[in-house]
Design a protein around this motif. Structure first.
Motif, mmCIF file in Angstrom:
data_model
loop_
_atom_site.group_PDB
_atom_site.id
_atom_site.type_symbol
_atom_site.label_atom_id
_atom_site.label_comp_id
_atom_site.label_asym_id
_atom_site.label_seq_id
_atom_site.Cartn_x
_atom_site.Cartn_y
_atom_site.Cartn_z
ATOM 1 N N ARG A 38 -24.770 19.914 122.736
ATOM 2 C CA ARG A 38 -24.545 20.601 124.009
ATOM 3 C C ARG A 38 -25.342 19.939 125.105
ATOM 4 N NH1 ARG A 38 -27.630 26.383 122.783
ATOM 5 N NH2 ARG A 38 -29.786 25.587 122.861
ATOM 6 N N GLN A 39 -24.851 20.114 126.327
ATOM 7 C CA GLN A 39 -25.529 19.549 127.492
ATOM 8 C C GLN A 39 -25.474 20.550 128.622
ATOM 9 O OE1 GLN A 39 -24.116 15.680 128.763
ATOM 10 N NE2 GLN A 39 -26.046 15.261 129.791
ATOM 11 N N ALA A 40 -26.650 21.000 129.016
ATOM 12 C CA ALA A 40 -26.765 21.917 130.143
ATOM 13 C C ALA A 40 -26.958 21.109 131.426
ATOM 14 C CB ALA A 40 -27.941 22.861 129.927
ATOM 15 N N PRO A 41 -26.649 21.686 132.570
ATOM 16 C CA PRO A 41 -26.804 20.953 133.839
ATOM 17 C C PRO A 41 -28.227 20.441 134.022
ATOM 18 C CG PRO A 41 -25.557 22.959 134.186
ATOM 19 C CD PRO A 41 -26.060 23.017 132.774
ATOM 20 N N GLY A 42 -28.338 19.157 134.333
ATOM 21 C CA GLY A 42 -29.642 18.564 134.573
ATOM 22 C C GLY A 42 -30.448 18.256 133.334
ATOM 23 N N LYS A 43 -29.867 18.460 132.167
ATOM 24 C CA LYS A 43 -30.581 18.209 130.920
ATOM 25 C C LYS A 43 -29.860 17.185 130.075
ATOM 26 C CE LYS A 43 -32.836 22.724 130.584
ATOM 27 N NZ LYS A 43 -33.124 23.879 129.681
ATOM 28 N N GLN A 44 -30.595 16.621 129.113
ATOM 29 C CA GLN A 44 -29.988 15.666 128.203
ATOM 30 C C GLN A 44 -29.156 16.386 127.147
ATOM 31 O OE1 GLN A 44 -33.208 13.233 126.618
ATOM 32 N NE2 GLN A 44 -32.865 11.697 128.201
ATOM 33 N N ARG A 45 -28.191 15.655 126.611
ATOM 34 C CA ARG A 45 -27.400 16.206 125.527
ATOM 35 C C ARG A 45 -28.295 16.377 124.303
ATOM 36 N NH1 ARG A 45 -21.493 13.697 124.555
ATOM 37 N NH2 ARG A 45 -21.559 14.131 126.813
ATOM 38 N N GLU A 46 -28.169 17.513 123.631
ATOM 39 C CA GLU A 46 -29.008 17.791 122.470
ATOM 40 C C GLU A 46 -28.174 18.239 121.286
ATOM 41 O OE1 GLU A 46 -31.676 21.060 123.140
ATOM 42 O OE2 GLU A 46 -30.078 22.447 123.693
ATOM 43 N N MET A 47 -28.679 17.943 120.097
ATOM 44 C CA MET A 47 -28.017 18.352 118.870
ATOM 45 C C MET A 47 -28.168 19.855 118.694
ATOM 46 S SD MET A 47 -28.404 19.368 115.488
ATOM 47 C CE MET A 47 -30.033 18.887 114.913
ATOM 48 N N VAL A 48 -27.096 20.498 118.292
ATOM 49 C CA VAL A 48 -27.116 21.927 118.023
ATOM 50 C C VAL A 48 -27.053 22.185 116.516
ATOM 51 C CG1 VAL A 48 -25.917 24.118 118.337
ATOM 52 C CG2 VAL A 48 -26.035 22.470 120.230
ATOM 53 N N ALA A 49 -26.065 21.570 115.859
ATOM 54 C CA ALA A 49 -25.893 21.770 114.424
ATOM 55 C C ALA A 49 -25.072 20.623 113.853
ATOM 56 C CB ALA A 49 -25.203 23.106 114.138
ATOM 57 N N THR A 50 -25.341 20.274 112.596
ATOM 58 C CA THR A 50 -24.568 19.250 111.927
ATOM 59 C C THR A 50 -24.249 19.704 110.511
ATOM 60 O OG1 THR A 50 -26.485 18.046 111.045
ATOM 61 C CG2 THR A 50 -25.710 17.421 113.242
ATOM 62 N N THR A 51 -23.189 19.129 109.958
ATOM 63 C CA THR A 51 -22.808 19.433 108.583
ATOM 64 C C THR A 51 -22.201 18.203 107.945
ATOM 65 O OG1 THR A 51 -21.474 20.883 107.157
ATOM 66 C CG2 THR A 51 -20.508 20.260 109.268
ATOM 67 N N VAL A 52 -22.427 18.048 106.650
ATOM 68 C CA VAL A 52 -21.716 17.019 105.919
ATOM 69 C C VAL A 52 -20.301 17.525 105.644
ATOM 70 C CG1 VAL A 52 -23.775 16.028 104.873
ATOM 71 C CG2 VAL A 52 -22.588 17.895 103.709
ATOM 72 N N ILE A 53 -19.378 16.591 105.467
ATOM 73 C CA ILE A 53 -17.993 16.989 105.230
ATOM 74 C C ILE A 53 -17.805 17.435 103.783
ATOM 75 C CG2 ILE A 53 -15.644 16.082 105.087
ATOM 76 C CD1 ILE A 53 -16.260 14.452 107.585
ATOM 77 N N ARG A 54 -18.513 16.792 102.877
ATOM 78 C CA ARG A 54 -18.465 17.197 101.472
ATOM 79 C C ARG A 54 -19.883 17.508 101.021
ATOM 80 N NH1 ARG A 54 -14.349 14.015 102.435
ATOM 81 N NH2 ARG A 54 -12.324 14.480 101.545
ATOM 82 N N GLY A 55 -20.108 18.720 100.596
ATOM 83 C CA GLY A 55 -21.450 19.139 100.244
ATOM 84 C C GLY A 55 -21.842 20.338 101.078
ATOM 85 N N SER A 56 -23.129 20.652 101.027
ATOM 86 C CA SER A 56 -23.599 21.866 101.701
ATOM 87 C C SER A 56 -24.716 21.622 102.699
ATOM 88 C CB SER A 56 -24.083 22.871 100.651
ATOM 89 O OG SER A 56 -25.128 22.306 99.880
ATOM 90 N N THR A 57 -25.018 20.369 102.960
ATOM 91 C CA THR A 57 -26.141 20.076 103.855
ATOM 92 C C THR A 57 -25.789 20.387 105.299
ATOM 93 O OG1 THR A 57 -26.906 18.320 102.390
ATOM 94 C CG2 THR A 57 -27.719 18.298 104.655
ATOM 95 N N THR A 58 -26.603 21.215 105.912
ATOM 96 C CA THR A 58 -26.463 21.519 107.332
ATOM 97 C C THR A 58 -27.824 21.418 107.995
ATOM 98 O OG1 THR A 58 -26.766 23.891 106.914
ATOM 99 C CG2 THR A 58 -24.496 23.072 107.000
ATOM 100 N N ASN A 59 -27.814 21.180 109.293
ATOM 101 C CA ASN A 59 -29.042 21.138 110.077
ATOM 102 C C ASN A 59 -28.813 21.868 111.384
ATOM 103 O OD1 ASN A 59 -31.032 19.437 108.588
ATOM 104 N ND2 ASN A 59 -29.376 17.956 108.698
ATOM 105 N N TYR A 60 -29.852 22.511 111.867
ATOM 106 C CA TYR A 60 -29.759 23.262 113.114
ATOM 107 C C TYR A 60 -30.945 22.957 114.001
ATOM 108 C CZ TYR A 60 -26.293 26.125 110.684
ATOM 109 O OH TYR A 60 -25.182 26.555 109.999
#
Length: 123
Positions: A38-60
């Motif tokens: 996500r990117q808010a006005p005046g701010k850098q783009r930041e990671m919100v959440a990621t997931t692998v396509i196969r498996g259960s690994t997620t990050n927030y």
């Protein structure tokens, strides 16, 4: 190249919920993970959440842990972001990304981005 199309943004009051969707097409075989940024006005783009396509690994991101959930439907090549207990500081343009994740779970974004969808949280 992977094409990504987001949907589901909108306007919501604080405490409300939204679900974003990201449909992927094209060279999906070239990726093994996807994420939301996500990117808010005046701010850098930041990671919100990621997931692998196969498996259960997620990050927030710490700022969304416990409130947001990333999930996927591999049959539909679609990744979702369920956002609950939304706060005004969650207001931003949300982007879907296609990338790769290594064995440690670290996410590497590729230069494959959706067009973005606006999320506005306000009373």
């Amino acid at each position: 190249q992977v094409q990504l199309v987001e949907s589901g943004g909108g306007f919501v009051q604080p405490g409300g919920s939204l679900r974003l969707s990201c449909a992927a097409s094209g060279s999906i075989f070239s990726i093994n993970a996807m994420g939301w940024y996500r990117q808010a006005p005046g701010k850098q783009r930041e990671m919100v959440a990621t997931t692998v396509i196969r498996g259960s690994t997620t990050n927030y991101a710490d700022s969304v842990k416990g409130r947001f959930t990333i999930s996927r439907d591999n049959a539909k090549n679609t990744v979702y972001l369920q956002m609950n207990s939304l706060k005004p500081e969650d207001t931003a343009v949300y982007y879907c990304n296609a990338g790769a994740s290594d064995k440690s779970g670290r996410y590497y974004p590729f230069n494959s981005w959706g067009q973005g969808t606006q999320v506005t949280v306000s009373s």
